[in-house]
Design a protein around this motif. Structure first.
Motif, PDB file in Angstrom:
ATOM      1  N   VAL A 107      -2.603  -6.861 -13.317  1.00 26.83           N
ATOM      2  CA  VAL A 107      -3.247  -5.861 -12.449  1.00 26.83           C
ATOM      3  C   VAL A 107      -3.628  -4.565 -13.161  1.00 26.83           C
ATOM      4  O   VAL A 107      -4.336  -3.730 -12.580  1.00 26.83           O
ATOM      5  N   ILE A 112       3.569   1.529  -9.982  1.00 25.75           N
ATOM      6  CA  ILE A 112       3.667   0.755  -8.745  1.00 25.75           C
ATOM      7  C   ILE A 112       2.607  -0.340  -8.828  1.00 25.75           C
ATOM      8  O   ILE A 112       1.493  -0.088  -9.306  1.00 25.75           O
ATOM      9  N   GLU A 122      -1.536 -10.798  -3.592  1.00 25.46           N
ATOM     10  CA  GLU A 122      -0.828 -10.223  -2.443  1.00 25.46           C
ATOM     11  C   GLU A 122      -1.402  -8.863  -2.055  1.00 25.46           C
ATOM     12  O   GLU A 122      -0.904  -8.207  -1.136  1.00 25.46           O
ATOM     13  N   GLN A 123      -2.442  -8.423  -2.796  1.00 27.14           N
ATOM     14  CA  GLN A 123      -2.989  -7.093  -2.526  1.00 27.14           C
ATOM     15  C   GLN A 123      -3.796  -7.088  -1.234  1.00 27.14           C
ATOM     16  O   GLN A 123      -4.310  -8.111  -0.807  1.00 27.14           O
ATOM     17  N   GLY A 124      -3.868  -5.901  -0.607  1.00 27.83           N
ATOM     18  CA  GLY A 124      -4.664  -5.773   0.607  1.00 27.83           C
ATOM     19  C   GLY A 124      -3.966  -6.281   1.856  1.00 27.83           C
ATOM     20  O   GLY A 124      -4.587  -6.395   2.909  1.00 27.83           O
ATOM     21  N   LYS A 125      -2.667  -6.558   1.759  1.00 32.62           N
ATOM     22  CA  LYS A 125      -1.892  -7.054   2.914  1.00 32.62           C
ATOM     23  C   LYS A 125      -0.819  -6.054   3.322  1.00 32.62           C
ATOM     24  O   LYS A 125       0.167  -6.416   3.951  1.00 32.62           O
ATOM     25  N   ALA A 126      -0.963  -4.804   2.889  1.00 32.44           N
ATOM     26  CA  ALA A 126      -0.049  -3.710   3.234  1.00 32.44           C
ATOM     27  C   ALA A 126       1.292  -3.752   2.514  1.00 32.44           C
ATOM     28  O   ALA A 126       2.206  -3.015   2.870  1.00 32.44           O
ATOM     29  N   GLY A 144       1.595  -2.661  -0.535  1.00 29.00           N
ATOM     30  CA  GLY A 144       1.595  -1.367  -1.214  1.00 29.00           C
ATOM     31  C   GLY A 144       2.121  -0.285  -0.284  1.00 29.00           C
ATOM     32  O   GLY A 144       2.947   0.557  -0.676  1.00 29.00           O
ATOM     33  N   LEU A 145       1.686  -0.340   0.957  1.00 29.52           N
ATOM     34  CA  LEU A 145       2.165   0.612   1.966  1.00 29.52           C
ATOM     35  C   LEU A 145       3.673   0.463   2.146  1.00 29.52           C
ATOM     36  O   LEU A 145       4.409   1.448   2.214  1.00 29.52           O
ATOM     37  N   GLU A 197       0.941  10.490 -10.963  1.00 31.80           N
ATOM     38  CA  GLU A 197      -0.369  10.580 -11.615  1.00 31.80           C
ATOM     39  C   GLU A 197      -1.144   9.315 -11.289  1.00 31.80           C
ATOM     40  O   GLU A 197      -0.559   8.237 -11.166  1.00 31.80           O
ATOM     41  N   VAL A 198      -2.448   9.452 -11.112  1.00 35.79           N
ATOM     42  CA  VAL A 198      -3.308   8.291 -10.858  1.00 35.79           C
ATOM     43  C   VAL A 198      -4.627   8.506 -11.594  1.00 35.79           C
ATOM     44  O   VAL A 198      -5.127   9.630 -11.666  1.00 35.79           O
ATOM     45  N   ASN A 202      -9.325   5.255 -10.187  1.00 37.12           N
ATOM     46  CA  ASN A 202      -8.594   4.318  -9.320  1.00 37.12           C
ATOM     47  C   ASN A 202      -8.718   4.723  -7.850  1.00 37.12           C
ATOM     48  O   ASN A 202      -7.763   5.137  -7.185  1.00 37.12           O
ATOM     49  N   HIS A 255      -7.047   6.428  -2.435  1.00 36.84           N
ATOM     50  CA  HIS A 255      -7.230   6.332  -0.973  1.00 36.84           C
ATOM     51  C   HIS A 255      -5.897   6.048  -0.283  1.00 36.84           C
ATOM     52  O   HIS A 255      -5.528   6.704   0.692  1.00 36.84           O
ATOM     53  N   PHE A 275      -1.391   8.092   2.848  1.00 36.01           N
ATOM     54  CA  PHE A 275       0.066   8.195   3.029  1.00 36.01           C
ATOM     55  C   PHE A 275       0.534   9.644   3.101  1.00 36.01           C
ATOM     56  O   PHE A 275       1.668   9.925   3.479  1.00 36.01           O
TER      57      PHE A 275
HETATM   58  C1  LIG Z   1      -2.448   0.180  -5.551  1.00 36.71           C
HETATM   59  C2  LIG Z   1      -1.709  -0.993  -4.964  1.00 36.71           C
HETATM   60  C3  LIG Z   1      -0.227  -0.902  -5.328  1.00 36.71           C
HETATM   61  C4  LIG Z   1      -1.852  -0.983  -3.418  1.00 36.71           C
HETATM   62  O1  LIG Z   1      -1.166  -2.077  -2.890  1.00 36.71           O
HETATM   63  P1  LIG Z   1      -1.909  -3.015  -1.821  1.00 36.71           P
HETATM   64  O2  LIG Z   1      -0.884  -3.961  -1.323  1.00 36.71           O
HETATM   65  O3  LIG Z   1      -3.167  -3.537  -2.391  1.00 36.71           O
HETATM   66  O4  LIG Z   1      -2.294  -1.926  -0.710  1.00 36.71           O
HETATM   67  P2  LIG Z   1      -2.129  -2.097   0.845  1.00 36.71           P
HETATM   68  O5  LIG Z   1      -2.666  -3.386   1.328  1.00 36.71           O
HETATM   69  O6  LIG Z   1      -0.704  -1.814   1.172  1.00 36.71           O
HETATM   70  O7  LIG Z   1      -3.050  -0.943   1.301  1.00 36.71           O
HETATM   71  C5  LIG Z   1      -2.491   0.042   1.966  1.00 36.71           C
HETATM   72  C6  LIG Z   1      -3.191   0.149   3.267  1.00 36.71           C
HETATM   73  O8  LIG Z   1      -2.374   0.963   4.039  1.00 36.71           O
HETATM   74  C7  LIG Z   1      -3.130   2.097   4.405  1.00 36.71           C
HETATM   75  N1  LIG Z   1      -2.207   3.173   4.524  1.00 36.71           N
HETATM   76  C8  LIG Z   1      -1.684   3.944   3.572  1.00 36.71           C
HETATM   77  N2  LIG Z   1      -0.847   4.861   4.109  1.00 36.71           N
HETATM   78  C9  LIG Z   1      -0.850   4.607   5.429  1.00 36.71           C
HETATM   79  C10 LIG Z   1      -0.161   5.205   6.533  1.00 36.71           C
HETATM   80  N3  LIG Z   1       0.686   6.202   6.360  1.00 36.71           N
HETATM   81  N4  LIG Z   1      -0.394   4.721   7.757  1.00 36.71           N
HETATM   82  C11 LIG Z   1      -1.224   3.698   7.911  1.00 36.71           C
HETATM   83  N5  LIG Z   1      -1.895   3.068   6.923  1.00 36.71           N
HETATM   84  C12 LIG Z   1      -1.702   3.537   5.693  1.00 36.71           C
HETATM   85  C13 LIG Z   1      -4.109   2.250   3.319  1.00 36.71           C
HETATM   86  O9  LIG Z   1      -5.225   3.009   3.729  1.00 36.71           O
HETATM   87  C14 LIG Z   1      -4.497   0.833   3.099  1.00 36.71           C
HETATM   88  O10 LIG Z   1      -5.300   0.425   4.177  1.00 36.71           O
HETATM   89  P3  LIG Z   1      -6.747  -0.177   3.898  1.00 36.71           P
HETATM   90  O11 LIG Z   1      -6.472  -1.427   3.093  1.00 36.71           O
HETATM   91  O12 LIG Z   1      -7.247  -0.419   5.264  1.00 36.71           O
HETATM   92  O13 LIG Z   1      -7.449   0.867   3.119  1.00 36.71           O
HETATM   93  C15 LIG Z   1      -2.275  -2.354  -5.482  1.00 36.71           C
HETATM   94  O14 LIG Z   1      -3.631  -2.429  -5.078  1.00 36.71           O
HETATM   95  C16 LIG Z   1      -2.144  -2.533  -7.004  1.00 36.71           C
HETATM   96  O15 LIG Z   1      -1.127  -3.046  -7.489  1.00 36.71           O
HETATM   97  N6  LIG Z   1      -3.191  -2.107  -7.762  1.00 36.71           N
HETATM   98  C17 LIG Z   1      -3.164  -2.285  -9.236  1.00 36.71           C
HETATM   99  C18 LIG Z   1      -2.177  -1.344  -9.895  1.00 36.71           C
HETATM  100  C19 LIG Z   1      -2.453   0.088  -9.514  1.00 36.71           C
HETATM  101  O16 LIG Z   1      -3.591   0.558  -9.522  1.00 36.71           O
HETATM  102  N7  LIG Z   1      -1.368   0.826  -9.153  1.00 36.71           N
HETATM  103  C20 LIG Z   1      -1.463   2.236  -8.852  1.00 36.71           C
HETATM  104  C21 LIG Z   1      -1.473   3.058 -10.095  1.00 36.71           C
HETATM  105  S1  LIG Z   1      -1.411   4.781  -9.764  1.00 36.71           S
END
Ligand SMILES: CC(C)(COP(=O)(O)OP(=O)(O)OC[C@H]1O[C@@H](n2cnc3c(N)ncnc32)[C@H](O)[C@@H]1OP(=O)(O)O)[C@@H](O)C(=O)NCCC(=O)NCCS
Length: 165
Positions: free
Chosen positions: A32, A80, A86-90, A92-93, A114-115, A119, A124, A129
């Motif tokens: 990733v 993180i 598994e991405q896009g299924k919350a 990460g949230l 830091e991001v 990215n 977003h 969050f």
């Molecule tokens: C970044 C990363 C960890 C996100 O994980 P993910 O499982 O893809 O993300 P999610 O499906 O949980 O997305 C979070 C969703 O919750 C939403 N959300 C976030 N905070 C929220 C809150 N407080 N209340 C409701 N929804 C919220 C987000 O907007 C997003 O919704 P969307 O998909 O409709 O935009 C993942 O994409 C990843 O591993 N990316 C590659 C590595 C990376 O870039 N890591 C970060 C480096 S800084």
């Protein structure tokens, strides 16, 4: 089906990560990230007793993880990631919610991260969050062909309760 519904449908374990989990972590990390942490980076982080937590499905598969460093009363998110499929299924949230709970348990006043400027997806999610930009680190990340990329410095201030937590 909204992102949150996906999580509530799937049971998972939150588990503290150790050296024994490094093979799985590195598989996800290498898939990733364009500039992934090395096995050595993860080992250094574990030896430094940083906070390392993962989400596992009930069948044991690692879904995602975060590593964070406690600096006085601030938790610094170091990395993180959620497995590509598994991405896009919350998930990460869900990881952010556990990071937040960890910061509360440690009586932190804020979380810092830091991001990469590029990215947008992660930016977003962090902003949704509640993280806000508090700075910018010039040429912080390695990028393509020796070019470097800036980092946005994001911070989440934790709500403080009268008389401590
Ligand atoms: C970044 C990363 C960890 C996100 O994980 P993910 O499982 O893809 O993300 P999610 O499906 O949980 O997305 C979070 C969703 O919750 C939403 N959300 C976030 N905070 C929220 C809150 N407080 N209340 C409701 N929804 C919220 C987000 O907007 C997003 O919704 P969307 O998909 O409709 O935009 C993942 O994409 C990843 O591993 N990316 C590659 C590595 C990376 O870039 N890591 C970060 C480096 S800084």
């Amino acid at each position: 089906m909204g992102a949150k519904d996906a999580v509530s449908l799937m049971d998972y374990h939150l588990c503290r990560l150790t050296i024994a989990d490094l093979d799985e972590i590195c598989v996800i990390e290498d898939a990733v990230y364009t500039h992934p942490w090395t096995r050595g980076n993860f080992l250094d982080s574990l030896y430094s007793q940083h906070e390392a937590w993962g989400l596992r499905r009930l069948d044991g598969r690692l879904i995602g993880y975060f590593f964070a460093m406690l600096v006085l009363d601030e938790l610094h998110l170091l990395t993180i990631a959620v497995a590509q499929n598994e991405q896009g299924k919350a998930w990460g949230l869900q990881l952010l919610k556990h990071l937040f709970e960890l910061a509360r348990r440690k009586e932190c006043v804020s979380i810092l991260l830091e991001v990469r400027v590029s990215n947008q997806r992660a930016i977003h999610i962090y902003q949704r969050f509640g993280f806000v930009q508090v700075g910018r680190r010039k040429a912080y990340y390695p990028a393509h062909q020796g070019v470097r990329e800036d980092a946005l410095l994001l911070q989440l201030i934790l709500p403080q309760h009268e008389g401590g937590q």
